[in-house]
Design a protein around this motif. Structure first.
Motif, mmCIF file in Angstrom:
data_model
loop_
_atom_site.group_PDB
_atom_site.id
_atom_site.type_symbol
_atom_site.label_atom_id
_atom_site.label_comp_id
_atom_site.label_asym_id
_atom_site.label_seq_id
_atom_site.Cartn_x
_atom_site.Cartn_y
_atom_site.Cartn_z
ATOM 1 N N ASN A 221 0.793 -1.228 0.000
ATOM 2 C CA ASN A 221 0.000 0.000 0.000
ATOM 3 C C ASN A 221 0.830 1.286 0.000
ATOM 4 N N ILE A 222 2.147 1.151 0.068
ATOM 5 C CA ILE A 222 2.985 2.360 0.185
ATOM 6 C C ILE A 222 4.360 2.116 -0.433
ATOM 7 N N VAL A 223 4.951 3.182 -0.963
ATOM 8 C CA VAL A 223 6.339 3.149 -1.429
ATOM 9 C C VAL A 223 7.152 4.011 -0.474
ATOM 10 N N ARG A 224 8.216 3.446 0.082
ATOM 11 C CA ARG A 224 9.080 4.190 1.016
ATOM 12 C C ARG A 224 10.373 4.565 0.294
ATOM 13 N N ILE A 225 10.664 5.864 0.299
ATOM 14 C CA ILE A 225 11.789 6.390 -0.480
ATOM 15 C C ILE A 225 12.694 7.231 0.398
ATOM 16 N N ARG A 226 14.004 7.031 0.242
ATOM 17 C CA ARG A 226 14.974 7.947 0.855
ATOM 18 C C ARG A 226 15.920 8.412 -0.241
ATOM 19 N N SER A 227 15.959 9.712 -0.451
ATOM 20 C CA SER A 227 16.774 10.273 -1.541
ATOM 21 C C SER A 227 17.706 11.357 -1.023
ATOM 22 N N VAL A 228 18.851 11.460 -1.681
ATOM 23 C CA VAL A 228 19.850 12.471 -1.330
ATOM 24 C C VAL A 228 19.931 13.497 -2.452
ATOM 25 N N ILE A 229 19.840 14.771 -2.079
ATOM 26 C CA ILE A 229 20.041 15.864 -3.032
ATOM 27 C C ILE A 229 21.497 16.302 -2.888
ATOM 28 N N MET A 230 22.261 16.172 -3.979
ATOM 29 C CA MET A 230 23.670 16.531 -3.932
ATOM 30 C C MET A 230 23.907 17.901 -4.535
ATOM 31 N N VAL A 231 24.697 18.715 -3.851
ATOM 32 C CA VAL A 231 25.077 20.039 -4.353
ATOM 33 C C VAL A 231 26.599 20.123 -4.385
ATOM 34 N N GLU A 232 27.126 21.179 -4.994
ATOM 35 C CA GLU A 232 28.586 21.283 -5.146
ATOM 36 C C GLU A 232 29.252 22.098 -4.037
ATOM 37 N N ARG A 233 28.471 22.962 -3.373
ATOM 38 C CA ARG A 233 29.081 23.821 -2.347
ATOM 39 C C ARG A 233 28.224 23.881 -1.084
ATOM 40 N N GLU A 234 28.871 24.173 0.029
ATOM 41 C CA GLU A 234 28.188 24.246 1.326
ATOM 42 C C GLU A 234 27.097 25.317 1.323
ATOM 43 N N THR A 235 27.354 26.453 0.655
ATOM 44 C CA THR A 235 26.358 27.538 0.623
ATOM 45 C C THR A 235 25.081 27.084 -0.094
ATOM 46 N N GLN A 236 25.258 26.225 -1.105
ATOM 47 C CA GLN A 236 24.090 25.713 -1.842
ATOM 48 C C GLN A 236 23.253 24.788 -0.957
ATOM 49 N N LYS A 237 23.904 24.084 -0.069
ATOM 50 C CA LYS A 237 23.187 23.181 0.845
ATOM 51 C C LYS A 237 22.188 23.963 1.683
ATOM 52 N N GLY A 238 22.630 25.107 2.209
ATOM 53 C CA GLY A 238 21.755 25.948 3.028
ATOM 54 C C GLY A 238 20.571 26.482 2.236
ATOM 55 N N ILE A 239 20.820 26.837 0.995
ATOM 56 C CA ILE A 239 19.739 27.365 0.144
ATOM 57 C C ILE A 239 18.699 26.274 -0.142
ATOM 58 N N ILE A 240 19.172 25.061 -0.437
ATOM 59 C CA ILE A 240 18.247 23.947 -0.710
ATOM 60 C C ILE A 240 17.373 23.660 0.510
ATOM 61 N N LEU A 259 4.542 11.617 -7.299
ATOM 62 C CA LEU A 259 4.953 10.211 -7.279
ATOM 63 C C LEU A 259 3.792 9.300 -6.882
ATOM 64 N N GLU A 260 2.891 9.802 -6.047
ATOM 65 C CA GLU A 260 1.706 9.010 -5.692
ATOM 66 C C GLU A 260 0.829 8.775 -6.922
ATOM 67 N N LYS A 261 0.750 9.776 -7.798
ATOM 68 C CA LYS A 261 0.006 9.588 -9.061
ATOM 69 C C LYS A 261 0.737 8.597 -9.961
ATOM 70 N N PHE A 262 2.056 8.716 -10.008
ATOM 71 C CA PHE A 262 2.873 7.876 -10.881
ATOM 72 C C PHE A 262 2.807 6.401 -10.461
ATOM 73 N N PHE A 263 2.951 6.146 -9.149
ATOM 74 C CA PHE A 263 2.961 4.768 -8.649
ATOM 75 C C PHE A 263 1.582 4.256 -8.255
ATOM 76 N N GLU A 264 0.603 5.174 -8.240
ATOM 77 C CA GLU A 264 -0.784 4.831 -7.891
ATOM 78 C C GLU A 264 -0.888 4.193 -6.512
ATOM 79 N N LYS A 265 -0.108 4.707 -5.583
ATOM 80 C CA LYS A 265 -0.221 4.301 -4.174
ATOM 81 C C LYS A 265 0.441 5.368 -3.305
ATOM 82 N N LYS A 266 0.275 5.251 -1.996
ATOM 83 C CA LYS A 266 0.850 6.242 -1.077
ATOM 84 C C LYS A 266 2.372 6.214 -1.143
ATOM 85 N N VAL A 267 2.972 7.370 -0.939
ATOM 86 C CA VAL A 267 4.442 7.477 -0.961
ATOM 87 C C VAL A 267 4.905 8.181 0.309
ATOM 88 N N PHE A 268 5.922 7.618 0.941
ATOM 89 C CA PHE A 268 6.600 8.278 2.059
ATOM 90 C C PHE A 268 8.003 8.604 1.586
#
Length: 294
Positions: A221-240, A259-268
């Protein structure tokens, strides 16, 4: 029964509507779409299946002069699309007069395979200007079938589709008939998160970002996702991340809805931000993220 199949590859300058067209032809939102140039970084296949044919559409990055290693890899995807096409779609918009790479343009006009030239975004122009541009492109690319379309409004897309089916070579299917794309689920998770970053952040930030999904667990009934957003500089991390995490929460919430529309189920979804210095110029990193084809 005769069966047709082939690769129909879409190329053109940035922001001419290639991704919008492919999504319209495939009937699914596979390619992310924003108003920013260089939204598409990979070559993405969308597969249309029928008892009598299989069309493998290919969306590609907009043609640019590469300024760093990531952009060189993006142009390699375009080169491969020129090399393996059974039908080539060259897409321009009203107001354009040239492709930003002369070598690519020479390949198009000397192509031995069918070429379809699409004049897109005609809904933004007058009939007189459109007719003038059609004549211009017929002269410029004499080997092409020329169509005027609005990918966004789906104007003339059905006629284009019929022409593609007509031009397809006889061949067996290249992929299983229930397959929609060549990309795994994690790819679309990464792209959906990146789309929200392109929409909500300005200047260099979206172009300095890569997304990697470290965990993708699909339950009943659910898709569990953990994703990392990568940036090139420390200042960009704060902005994100934004004030008290407000900016990254918005990205997560909007990506989750899509993603809930795409997978047709709940997403965490859990999002983290890491600094990965100069990843856009690092061949090993680019290979890890699926850019380098060699």
């Amino acid at each position: 029964m005769i069966h047709k199949a082939g690769f129909v590859n879409i190329i053109g300058n940035p922001n001419v509507g290639k991704s919008t067209l492919m999504n319209a032809l495939v009937g699914e939102k596979l390619s992310i779409i924003t108003s920013k140039a260089q939204t598409t970084r990979h070559r993405i296949l969308g597969i249309v299946n029928h008892d009598e044919y299989q069309i493998v559409f290919s969306d590609t990055p907009g043609i640019i002069k590469p300024a760093y290693e990531l952009q060189s890899s993006m142009m390699d995807f375009v080169k491969s699309a020129l090399d393996d096409a059974d039908i080539l779609i060259y897409m321009v918009e009203v107001g354009e007069k040239e492709l930003k790479n002369e070598a690519f343009f020479n390949k198009i006009i000397h192509s031995e395979i069918p070429v379809i030239l699409l004049l897109n975004k005609i809904d933004t122009s007058s009939q007189e200007v459109v007719e003038e541009k059609v004549n211009y492109w017929k002269e410029k690319v004499p080997n092409a079938f020329v169509y005027v379309i609005s990918a966004l409004e789906r104007f003339n897309v059905d006629s284009l589709f019929e022409k593609i089916v007509e031009l397809l070579p006889e061949a067996p299917a290249y992929y299983p008939k229930d397959q929609l794309t060549d990309k795994p689920e994690r790819f679309f998770v990464n792209e959906k998160i990146r789309e929200k970053i392109l929409i909500h952040y300005k200047k260099e930030i979206p172009y300095s970002v890569e997304v990697e999904t470290e965990e993708f667990v699909e339950e009943e009934n659910i898709v569990r996702i953990r994703s990392v957003i990568m940036v090139e500089r420390e200042t960009q991390k704060g902005i994100i991340i934004g004030h008290k995490g407000s900016a990254i929460k918005r990205v997560g919430a909007e990506a989750r809805k899509d993603l809930e529309k795409f997978f047709e189920k709940k997403v965490f979804i859990e999002l983290y931000v890491k600094v990965n210095k100069n990843w856009r110029s690092d061949k090993n990193q680019l290979k890890r993220f699926g850019y380098n084809q060699n």
